[in-house]
Design a protein around this motif. Structure first.
Motif, short mmCIF file in Angstrom:
data_model
loop_
_atom_site.label_atom_id
_atom_site.label_comp_id
_atom_site.label_asym_id
_atom_site.label_seq_id
_atom_site.Cartn_x
_atom_site.Cartn_y
_atom_site.Cartn_z
N TRP A 164 -1.32 10.14 0.35
CA TRP A 164 -1.71 8.73 0.26
C TRP A 164 -1.31 8.14 -1.09
O TRP A 164 -0.78 7.04 -1.17
CB TRP A 164 -3.21 8.60 0.49
CG TRP A 164 -3.73 7.22 0.39
CD1 TRP A 164 -3.51 6.18 1.24
CD2 TRP A 164 -4.55 6.71 -0.66
NE1 TRP A 164 -4.16 5.06 0.80
CE2 TRP A 164 -4.81 5.36 -0.38
CE3 TRP A 164 -5.11 7.26 -1.80
CZ2 TRP A 164 -5.58 4.55 -1.21
CZ3 TRP A 164 -5.88 6.47 -2.62
CH2 TRP A 164 -6.12 5.13 -2.31
N VAL A 165 -1.56 8.89 -2.17
CA VAL A 165 -1.20 8.42 -3.52
C VAL A 165 0.32 8.25 -3.63
O VAL A 165 0.79 7.26 -4.19
CB VAL A 165 -1.73 9.39 -4.61
CG1 VAL A 165 -1.14 9.09 -5.96
CG2 VAL A 165 -3.25 9.34 -4.66
N TYR A 166 1.07 9.19 -3.08
CA TYR A 166 2.53 9.09 -3.13
C TYR A 166 3.02 7.85 -2.40
O TYR A 166 3.94 7.18 -2.86
CB TYR A 166 3.17 10.33 -2.52
CG TYR A 166 3.31 11.49 -3.48
CD1 TYR A 166 4.45 12.26 -3.48
CD2 TYR A 166 2.32 11.81 -4.39
CE1 TYR A 166 4.60 13.33 -4.34
CE2 TYR A 166 2.45 12.86 -5.26
CZ TYR A 166 3.59 13.62 -5.25
OH TYR A 166 3.73 14.66 -6.11
N ALA A 175 6.78 6.57 -2.87
CA ALA A 175 7.50 7.83 -2.81
C ALA A 175 7.17 8.56 -1.51
O ALA A 175 6.18 8.28 -0.86
CB ALA A 175 7.13 8.71 -4.00
N THR A 176 8.01 9.48 -1.15
CA THR A 176 7.72 10.35 -0.01
C THR A 176 7.48 11.74 -0.54
O THR A 176 8.07 12.14 -1.56
CB THR A 176 8.87 10.37 1.00
OG1 THR A 176 10.06 10.79 0.33
CG2 THR A 176 9.10 8.99 1.60
N CYS A 228 2.30 17.76 -4.09
CA CYS A 228 1.52 16.67 -3.50
C CYS A 228 0.05 17.07 -3.36
O CYS A 228 -0.85 16.30 -3.70
CB CYS A 228 2.11 16.32 -2.14
SG CYS A 228 1.29 14.98 -1.30
N ALA A 229 -0.21 18.28 -2.88
CA ALA A 229 -1.58 18.76 -2.71
C ALA A 229 -2.28 18.94 -4.06
O ALA A 229 -3.47 18.65 -4.19
CB ALA A 229 -1.59 20.06 -1.92
N VAL A 230 -1.56 19.40 -5.07
CA VAL A 230 -2.15 19.57 -6.41
C VAL A 230 -2.54 18.22 -7.00
O VAL A 230 -3.63 18.07 -7.56
CB VAL A 230 -1.20 20.34 -7.35
CG1 VAL A 230 -1.66 20.27 -8.78
CG2 VAL A 230 -1.08 21.79 -6.92
N VAL A 231 -1.66 17.23 -6.86
CA VAL A 231 -1.97 15.89 -7.36
C VAL A 231 -3.22 15.36 -6.67
O VAL A 231 -4.14 14.85 -7.32
CB VAL A 231 -0.77 14.93 -7.17
CG1 VAL A 231 -1.17 13.49 -7.40
CG2 VAL A 231 0.38 15.33 -8.07
#
Length: 83
Positions: free
Chosen positions: A44-46, A51-52, A63-66
């Motif tokens: 969602w943040v990306y 961004a994808t 992506c999961a860490v962010v």
């Protein structure tokens, strides 16, 4: 195999995020849950930034860490208010 892969990425993401967020790791099971939720939040943040997240396991892990870091930050805000 997809579920096992998601669990492994979730575990790694939760553990890495707990380490990044100064030891706020919540235990093995919670790390998996936070990491998997982090994948959703990170995606969602990306998209907010246009961004994808990509399809490689590295991109999914980042992506999961962010997302997990965002979740741990929010949880930390609520924990500070309790004290």
């Amino acid at each position: 195999m997809g579920l096992l892969w998601s669990l492994l990425i979730g575990l790694a993401a939760g553990a890495i995020a707990g380490w990044i967020m100064r030891g706020q790791s919540l235990g093995f099971l919670w790390n998996i849950i936070i990491g998997m939720l982090g994948g959703v939040v990170g995606g969602w943040v990306y998209t907010l930034f246009g961004a994808t997240e990509g399809t490689s396991w590295w991109a999914q892990l980042v992506c999961a860490v962010v997302g997990a870091c965002v979740i741990l930050f929010v949880v930390g805000l609520f924990n500070k208010k309790k004290k």
